[in-house]
Design an enzyme around this catalytic site. Structure first.
Site, PDB file in Angstrom:
ATOM      1  N   GLY A   1       0.846  -1.199   0.000  1.00 43.12           N
ATOM      2  CA  GLY A   1       0.000   0.000   0.000  1.00 43.12           C
ATOM      3  C   GLY A   1       0.874   1.239   0.000  1.00 43.12           C
ATOM      4  O   GLY A   1       1.552   1.509   1.005  1.00 43.12           O
TER       5      GLY A   1
ATOM      6  N   GLY B   1      -0.144   4.476  -0.474  1.00 42.49           N
ATOM      7  CA  GLY B   1      -0.889   5.725  -0.278  1.00 42.49           C
ATOM      8  C   GLY B   1      -0.136   6.568   0.748  1.00 42.49           C
ATOM      9  O   GLY B   1       1.016   6.265   1.102  1.00 42.49           O
TER      10      GLY B   1
ATOM     11  N   LEU C   1      -0.357   6.914   3.998  1.00 38.14           N
ATOM     12  CA  LEU C   1       0.098   6.288   5.243  1.00 38.14           C
ATOM     13  C   LEU C   1       1.286   5.352   5.016  1.00 38.14           C
ATOM     14  O   LEU C   1       2.259   5.357   5.770  1.00 38.14           O
ATOM     15  CB  LEU C   1      -1.078   5.524   5.861  1.00 38.14           C
ATOM     16  N   GLY C   2       1.206   4.536   3.951  1.00 38.59           N
ATOM     17  CA  GLY C   2       2.301   3.615   3.626  1.00 38.59           C
ATOM     18  C   GLY C   2       3.586   4.394   3.366  1.00 38.59           C
ATOM     19  O   GLY C   2       4.665   4.031   3.858  1.00 38.59           O
TER      20      GLY C   2
ATOM     21  N   ASN D   1      -8.665   2.009   8.237  1.00 37.98           N
ATOM     22  CA  ASN D   1      -9.728   2.788   8.865  1.00 37.98           C
ATOM     23  C   ASN D   1     -10.936   1.889   9.085  1.00 37.98           C
ATOM     24  O   ASN D   1     -11.104   0.887   8.396  1.00 37.98           O
ATOM     25  CB  ASN D   1     -10.171   3.896   7.906  1.00 37.98           C
TER      26      ASN D   1
ATOM     27  N   LYS E   1     -12.428   4.978  17.499  1.00 40.83           N
ATOM     28  CA  LYS E   1     -12.023   5.661  16.259  1.00 40.83           C
ATOM     29  C   LYS E   1     -13.124   5.484  15.204  1.00 40.83           C
ATOM     30  O   LYS E   1     -13.411   6.400  14.443  1.00 40.83           O
ATOM     31  CB  LYS E   1     -10.689   5.073  15.767  1.00 40.83           C
TER      32      LYS E   1
ATOM     33  N   ASN F   1     -14.881   8.430  13.077  1.00 40.97           N
ATOM     34  CA  ASN F   1     -14.938   8.429  11.603  1.00 40.97           C
ATOM     35  C   ASN F   1     -16.384   8.445  11.095  1.00 40.97           C
ATOM     36  O   ASN F   1     -16.684   9.092  10.086  1.00 40.97           O
ATOM     37  CB  ASN F   1     -14.185   7.225  11.022  1.00 40.97           C
TER      38      ASN F   1
ATOM     39  N   ASN G   1     -16.291  11.621   8.613  1.00 37.53           N
ATOM     40  CA  ASN G   1     -15.941  11.302   7.214  1.00 37.53           C
ATOM     41  C   ASN G   1     -17.100  11.404   6.230  1.00 37.53           C
ATOM     42  O   ASN G   1     -16.940  12.019   5.168  1.00 37.53           O
ATOM     43  CB  ASN G   1     -15.281   9.922   7.137  1.00 37.53           C
TER      44      ASN G   1
ATOM     45  N   SER H   1      -9.971  11.406   4.965  1.00 40.43           N
ATOM     46  CA  SER H   1      -9.554  10.398   3.984  1.00 40.43           C
ATOM     47  C   SER H   1     -10.699  10.103   3.007  1.00 40.43           C
ATOM     48  O   SER H   1     -10.476   9.914   1.806  1.00 40.43           O
ATOM     49  CB  SER H   1      -9.122   9.121   4.704  1.00 40.43           C
TER      50      SER H   1
HETATM   51  O1  KPL Z   1      -9.332   9.665  10.613  1.00 46.20           O
HETATM   52  C1  KPL Z   1      -9.712  10.625   9.974  1.00 46.20           C
HETATM   53  C2  KPL Z   1      -9.839  10.443   8.512  1.00 46.20           C
HETATM   54  O2  KPL Z   1      -9.708  11.397   7.757  1.00 46.20           O
HETATM   55  O3  KPL Z   1     -10.062   9.288   8.091  1.00 46.20           O
HETATM   56  C3  KPL Z   1     -10.093  11.895  10.675  1.00 46.20           C
HETATM   57  C4  KPL Z   1      -9.986  11.694  12.172  1.00 46.20           C
HETATM   58  C5  KPL Z   1     -11.505  12.278  10.307  1.00 46.20           C
HETATM   59  C6  KPL Z   1      -9.143  13.028  10.370  1.00 46.20           C
HETATM   60  O4  KPL Z   1      -9.257  13.534   9.100  1.00 46.20           O
END
Ligand code: KPL
Length: 300
Positions: A6, A8, A10-11, A106, A183, A187, A191, A254
């Site tokens: 991955g 993206g 984060l990776g 996520n 979390k 989200n 989101n 995200s």
């Molecule tokens: O985890 C997030 C995401 O964008 O997926 C938040 C906490 C909403 C921060 O942008």
């Protein structure tokens, strides 16, 4: 040697810091992919000192599963939640009970789908608040310094290991499942609004959509947490969500980034997971269902 699937935001973020300490390679498990290397510039948006403000360039080789030789010892799975099962399957010949697999997805659902499919493997779930995104020119922007909590998905006798990236704050915790659920609730409440309204996190509270769904959504999410045995009052959850909205006000979530780029979203593992679980528990689920339906209707 560390392997990452991955590439993206984060990776790439983790790769850029881990590579200071250890050899690292990406693996692309997608059938059509032909990438043999991954290169990007990293920009620190929060740097204070002049030396930190220097952008750095990072270059990694990217292998196909067939190029691997020997077992993988440490694997970071940084794919989107809907792609985890498919991403891991071609790596099975190179993974055994000793491999530490870190999951950075996520939402909820994908982690337990992996655990159900491969109950003998070591899955360490990560809940991270590091802020990172890819700019329009491909630059990786490390937008905000956060914290990453790590813990086994299924209890094990030995402790799961901190990743060798001292610049990224990490902590091993015994209650990772609870953190994943909390979390998820955050989200669920941010989101989908940002994706439907195509706006920054901080802008959602001014919208009619948010005003019409906020109260029933809070009811549903606090019932969902309580049903998992997580002690969280409605008022406490409300404060937590509003604090994240405030702290990440300038971010595009995200899911909003996925919508803006025409990519599939993780809505099924966020509000989709929440309304299905609520329905199964015989609890109200209308607000989560409405948000899930509206994001699905965007067609990504
Ligand atoms: O985890 C997030 C995401 O964008 O997926 C938040 C906490 C909403 C921060 O942008």
């Amino acid at each position: 040697m560390i392997h990452i699937v991955g590439h993206g935001a984060l990776g790439c973020l983790w790769a850029s810091y881990l590579a200071d300490q250890q050899a690292l390679r990406f693996i692309d498990t997608r059938p059509q992919s032909e990438a043999s290397s991954i290169q990007f510039k990293r920009h620190l948006a929060f740097a204070h000192s002049v030396s930190e403000q220097i952008d750095t360039t990072h270059h990694f080789s990217c292998l196909r599963p067939g190029d691997l030789s020997g077992q993988i010892s440490t694997l970071l799975l940084c794919t989107k939640s809907y792609a985890t099962l498919e991403a891991l399957a071609p790596l099975m010949p190179y993974i055994n009970e000793q491999t530490q697999i870190y999951l950075f997805q996520n939402g909820l659902g994908s982690q337990y789908a992996l655990l159900n499919r491969y109950p003998h493997l070591k899955f360490c779930a990560a809940v991270s608040t590091e802020g990172a995104y890819r700019d329009s020119d491909g630059t990786l922007v490390h937008a905000g310094k956060g914290q990453t909590f790590l813990g086994w998905l299924n209890p094990r006798s030995e402790s799961c290991e901190i990743l060798p990236a001292p610049q990224l704050e990490q902590a091993v915790v015994p209650d990772i499942a609870e953190r994943l659920w909390r979390k998820l609730a955050i989200n669920c409440a941010i989101n989908p609004f940002t994706a439907i309204l195509r706006c920054r996190n901080g802008e959602i509270t001014d919208s009619d959509l948010f005003r019409s769904l906020w109260q029933p959504l809070l009811d549903e999410l606090s019932m969902l947490l309580n049903a998992q045995g997580i002690a969280s009052s409605r008022a406490e959850l409300r404060e937590q969500i509003l604090e994240v909205i405030h702290k990440t006000g300038q971010n595009y979530s995200s899911m909003c980034q996925d919508v803006l780029r025409g990519r599939p979203t993780e809505i099924d593992d966020i509000n989709g997971f929440a309304w299905q679980r609520l329905q199964r528990l015989g609890l109200p689920y209308r607000a989560n269902h409405t948000l899930w339906e509206q994001v699905r209707a965007l067609g990504h």
